[in-house]
Design an enzyme around this catalytic site. Structure first.
Site, PDB file in Angstrom:
ATOM      1  CG  ASN A 394      -1.660   1.309   1.399  1.00  0.00           C
ATOM      2  OD1 ASN A 394      -2.545   1.613   0.607  1.00  0.00           O
ATOM      3  ND2 ASN A 394      -1.303   2.110   2.406  1.00  0.00           N
ATOM      4  CD  GLU A 395      -1.700   5.777   0.679  1.00  0.00           C
ATOM      5  OE1 GLU A 395      -1.075   6.237   1.667  1.00  0.00           O
ATOM      6  OE2 GLU A 395      -2.851   6.154   0.372  1.00  0.00           O
ATOM      7  N   PRO A 396       3.312   2.924  -1.634  1.00  0.00           N
ATOM      8  CG  PRO A 396       4.080   2.192  -3.709  1.00  0.00           C
ATOM      9  CD  PRO A 396       2.826   2.312  -2.887  1.00  0.00           C
TER      10      PRO A 396
END
Length: 670
Positions: A394-396
């Site tokens: 998620n959301e790197p």
């Protein structure tokens, strides 16, 4: 020279025994496999409108067991005399009794009936296994093969069946040592290879794939999902509300058919290579409960700000972060203090950016550790029938912009750090699960524009172009100006901010995603938006996002307290087509007036209907009027009165007709 051409689906099913016979004797053959969605176009080419069919020197042979018996006789695997052949066929017929049960389950479309059949099968399976054990002891003559210690097609048939038995119940042969020895002998005597890309499971993943940028099911119907995120950012790492049948039932009543479930690495692997079986089992219980309400699950390796060492929770396990060399400056540098820092500020700290870069650069074996985590997760859940996909991370964050400032360009971050990571993680997942969708994210600001520097930076889906039909671009939408400069209290959005969000940034995001799909292939899914706290600002943005998702035919998952904010709950519970038996043209729901419109090109070859969900929250006691144009007819689903089933009206439209558009209109009763 004799030629063989075998026609069947791209699955094991009833053709696998024939494929195994060919493999065992080293006979070349043409293996023609139809995708389920393509089968109607080829059905008329077969003698009885069914498969498998074997073409042998121009002769067409039908019926799976007849084909197998013919091949067994051709290649001297049927028994050496009439007595042996009778014994072989007795074993094969006993195996076929089980195969017929499995295929009836596979073909059942009604989920309630399917569950009944699965239960009956589970109850009957031990007796079928005992029957085979009895025949083996009668006929094997003390050897390892079923009949007179001679290898026959009955042994191949049981090997194929055994694969399915052990998938359904790993202990299914535990009390039958002869049957276990037979399978062992088969492995030692022959190289038994899975000849199929799609294995027939008693329990398998959600049976969807990607076609023409849309997620479709095995019937070829376009599937749309309305869902919510559930992520527990600390011990016990699972959302307890999803163990509550009442709350899950409420989600179903709202129209939720998708959950993005936080599969927390720190929960799975609290210590290196020590996996928390209790946590894994609880997550399986959650998936099973969701399955009972026809809700599919995306397993999301959720993280925010990476680690408890960087002001957050352990998105990656603390033991992994502690293996990284320390940053040049301690957290929260370059800020002097954490007082007044917001979410985005923490990403900007060197400690957080440095930690992400260590992950991407495989410092201390970080990528191998992450691969092992995902391999464990995929091995555990790959056969869950309501598993729709795995989301890699998620959301790197972009990485260490202190050492490489160009990483702030999303295309550079995607190409330099994310795509190489995704290749390695996808390889680990595909080593145990080659079928389930993989969801992959760019940096959060990488889906407003396109191109080498301002786009995602991806040149292909994880695993390469061969996986376009099993890959989904995951993206989020939170309007940037409202995130940077929040609107105070319960005020409405200022005119200029609304203009930037609704007329500039939002449309740019959805158009950018479509451009990415043209280049990369695969599908896309809005896996986060909303973030609602009950404020007027959030409600306005939620309304815009829901309408835009309909316009672009995008599935979505709401981020926020779905149980705690009534205004958000009212908004996300809306009429939508969750399955479309054809090519969608447009779908719109005008929430203020409760008006729904759907238009699609009707595919007359599809056997399954279009399904439209009508939430009782918006239309209590079925207080709606529904009309369709002449080419369609509709009915209420007898198993779920919140769902309308729409089918072609064969009085007015035939398969030979040119493509026609079906129209559905739903509005409140006057």
């Amino acid at each position: 020279m004799s030629t063989y051409k075998l026609y069947y689906f791209n699955a094991r099913g009833r053709a696998e025994i024939s494929r195994l016979i060919f493999a065992a004797v080293g006979q070349k053959f043409e293996d023609v496999r139809y995708a389920f969605r393509d089968w109607p176009a080829h059905k008329a080419e077969t003698p009885l409108g069914q498969i498998p069919v074997l073409e042998f020197n121009g002769i067409k042979i039908i019926q799976s067991t007849s084909i197998a018996r013919f091949l067994a006789k051709q290649f001297h695997l049927a028994g050496r005399d009439n007595a042996e052949q009778a014994k072989v066929e007795a074993v094969a017929d006993t195996i076929n009794d089980v195969v017929s049960l499995i295929m009836s389950i596979r073909g059942e479309q009604n989920e309630n009936k399917k569950q009944e059949l699965l239960q009956k099968f589970s109850n009957a399976l031990p007796q079928h296994v005992r029957n085979l054990d009895v025949l083996a002891k009668m006929y094997s003559n003390g050897g390892y093969f079923f009949v007179d210690n001679q290898f026959t097609w009955a042994d191949l048939f049981f090997y194929d069946l055994g694969e399915t038995i052990l998938q359904c119940d790993p202990n299914g042969l535990q009390n039958h040592p002869w049957l276990q020895r037979n399978r062992t002998q088969m492995r030692h005597t022959f190289v038994i290879v899975s000849l199929s890309l799609l294995i027939l499971h008693c329990y398998g993943s959600a049976n969807v794939h990607v076609s023409d940028r849309l997620i479709v099911d095995d019937s070829g119907r376009v599937r749309l999902y309305h869902g919510a995120n559930f992520v527990m950012k600390g011990p016990p790492w699972y959302p307890p509300e999803l163990l509550d049948p009442v709350k899950v039932a409420n989600l179903s009543q709202l129209g939720v058919n998708f959950i993005r479930l936080g599969m927390m690495w720190a929960g799975v692997e609290p210590q290196p290579q020590q996996y928390n079986v209790t946590y894994l089992n609880v997550m399986k219980q959650i998936m099973e409960l969701l399955r009972s309400y026809d809700i599919v699950v995306l397993l999301d390796m959720h993280q925010d700000l990476l680690s408890s060492r960087t002001g957050s929770y352990d998105g990656i396990p603390a033991w992994l972060y502690d293996r990284f060399p320390p940053p040049k400056h301690p957290y929260p540098w370059p800020f002097k203090s954490t007082v007044g820092m917001n979410w985005f500020d923490i990403y900007l700290t060197e400690a957080c950016s440095h930690g992400f870069q260590c992950l991407y650069d495989n410092v201390a074996g970080a990528v191998e550790s992450m691969s092992n985590f995902w391999r464990q997760v995929a091995s555990t859940y790959k056969d869950q029938p309501n598993l729709i996909g795995y989301e890699i991370i998620n959301e790197p964050w972009a990485g260490n912009y202190f050492t490489n400032p160009t990483l702030f360009l999303p295309g550079i971050a995607g190409a330099t750090n994310l795509q190489p990571l995704y290749e390695k993680i996808a390889k680990a997942i595909r080593s145990v699960d080659n079928d389930t969708l993989i969801f992959y994210e760019p940096v959060t600001w990488g889906v407003r524009l396109n191109g080498k520097y301002f786009g995602t930076g991806f040149t292909h889906v994880p695993g390469g172009d061969d996986y376009r039909n099993r890959s989904v671009l995951s993206y989020h939408y939170y309007c940037i100006i409202l995130s940077v400069i929040p609107v105070p209290g319960n005020e409405t959005i200022p005119v200029f901010d609304r203009l930037l969000c609704d007329d500039v940034e939002g449309p740019a995001l959805f158009r950018s995603v479509q451009t990415d799909l043209q280049q990369l292939g695969g599908s896309a899914f809005l896996t986060e938006f909303g973030g609602c706290d009950g404020s007027q600002t959030c409600d306005e943005q939620l309304d815009w996002g829901l309408d835009a998702a309909d316009q672009f035919l995008q599935s979505w998952a709401f981020w926020g307290d779905i149980f705690g904010h009534t205004s958000a709950t009212q908004r996300i519970s809306r009429v939508y087509a969750r399955a479309i038996a054809g090519t969608p043209v447009s779908m719109q729901y005008i929430a203020k007036e409760r008006l729904f419109y759907l238009a699609y090109y009707v595919d007359l070859t599809m056997r399954q209907p279009t399904e439209i969900f009508i939430p009782p929250l918006q239309f209590p006691s079925q207080s709606y009027n529904l009309t369709v144009n002449a080419v369609l007819k509709w009915s209420v689903d007898p198993t779920n009165t919140n769902i309308i089933l729409v089918e072609p009206n064969t009085k007015y439209v035939k398969r030979t007709d040119p493509p026609v558009i079906g129209v559905v209109d739903i509005r409140p009763k006057a």
